[in-house]
Design an enzyme around this catalytic site. Structure first.
Site, PDB file in Angstrom:
ATOM      1  N   SER A  38      -4.799   2.366  -4.529  1.00  0.00           N
ATOM      2  CA  SER A  38      -5.194   3.330  -3.507  1.00  0.00           C
ATOM      3  C   SER A  38      -6.621   3.824  -3.758  1.00  0.00           C
ATOM      4  O   SER A  38      -7.559   3.034  -3.748  1.00  0.00           O
ATOM      5  CB  SER A  38      -4.176   4.467  -3.466  1.00  0.00           C
ATOM      6  OG  SER A  38      -4.282   5.204  -2.258  1.00  0.00           O
ATOM      7  N   ASP A 169       0.278   1.545   0.973  1.00  0.00           N
ATOM      8  CA  ASP A 169      -0.320   2.081  -0.246  1.00  0.00           C
ATOM      9  C   ASP A 169       0.420   1.625  -1.504  1.00  0.00           C
ATOM     10  O   ASP A 169       1.642   1.770  -1.614  1.00  0.00           O
ATOM     11  CB  ASP A 169      -0.293   3.611  -0.150  1.00  0.00           C
ATOM     12  CG  ASP A 169      -1.166   4.292  -1.185  1.00  0.00           C
ATOM     13  OD1 ASP A 169      -0.928   4.076  -2.388  1.00  0.00           O
ATOM     14  OD2 ASP A 169      -2.052   5.052  -0.781  1.00  0.00           O
TER      15      ASP A 169
END
Length: 274
Positions: A38, A169
């Site tokens: 991320s 993510d």
């Protein structure tokens, strides 16, 4: 391969990674591998593309707008409250069509396959030992695509498709990827940067903040065991709860990362035999 760096997710708190990387660079400490999840994948891409020196403030951050929720149009689309076009344009503008194989040092970005639940590792590298059944290699793709997939916070940003995979993510399954650094060849030293600072107490104004808080809680539960098993040293630059999207904290977060790295330099040098 000797030294791997694992950079965790955490929204704007990822600015602390820039401070850590800067101090390592200034002291001639260069990882052989950087794995980012991320926000960590953004820092890893900036570092690998040689763009880190250009980032001195929030305004100079090439991807600054992706941290400003007010710049997005909440679309109400079934797959995500925020459409990903703004993010994709920013990432592609900065990173161009560089593939992961063109970045130095070796970089990996971690995403999660929304369909299978597998952790997908986008990198030009190869594992030195078999990956667990729930991890797969995604291959050498344009760096901006790997980052776009890795930062796709579930339900907030629309998932991103690479090949046949629909990706969200990477923090959903591996928020501080010290284990992946080991699998990809960091068989001597792994230093992890964990952005966990406790869950901030705050009022919730929209669904995005609820989702971010939920992801923070999930990632905290999944990360502690990984770090105990795979990291030789864990840097925790954020000492008190801070919002993942408070852009006014950018400079403080960079400074916090630099301070944490500076404080741990003697131990880092010992680990590296210097």
């Amino acid at each position: 391969m000797r030294f791997g760096l694992a950079l965790g997710g955490g929204g704007l708190k990822g600015a602390a990674h820039l401070g850590v990387l800067r101090v390592l660079e200034e002291n001639g400490i260069k990882p052989d591998l950087v794995v980012g999840t991320s926000a960590g994948s953004i820092a890893a891409a900036l570092y690998g593309a040689g763009l880190l020196p250009a980032v001195s403030s929030m305004g100079s951050l090439p991807f600054a707008n992706i941290f400003r929720l007010e710049n997005y149009r909440f679309t109400g689309l079934p797959l995500g409250l925020i459409h990903g076009g703004t993010i994709e344009s920013a990432l592609k503008r900065v990173l161009g069509n560089r593939h992961l194989s063109e970045l130095q040092p070796l970089m990996a970005a971690v995403a999660c396959d929304l369909i299978s639940g597998e952790t997908v590792i986008y990198t030009a590298g190869r594992p030195i030992k078999p990956l667990p059944p729930d991890m797969v290699l995604g291959g050498d793709v344009p760096a901006w695509q790997a980052v776009r997939a890795s930062i796709s916070i579930p339900a907030l940003f629309a998932p991103y498709k690479i090949g046949s995979r629909l990706l969200v993510d990477g923090g959903l399954t591996d928020n501080v990827p010290a284990d992946i650094a080991r699998y990809l060849g960091a068989d001597n030293i792994v230093i992890a940067v964990d952005l966990d600072c406790g869950v901030p107490s705050r009022a919730f104004h929209h669904a995005g903040e609820v989702l971010l808080q939920s992801l923070d809680i999930i990632s905290r539960r999944n990360t502690s065991l990984t770090l105990r098993l795979y990291a030789d040293l864990v840097l925790k630059p954020i000492k008190k709860p801070v919002s993942s999207w408070d852009v006014s904290e950018f400079s403080n977060l960079v400074a916090a990362g630099a301070e944490e790295a500076q404080r741990n330099l003697p131990q880092i040098r010992r680990l590296l035999g210097r």
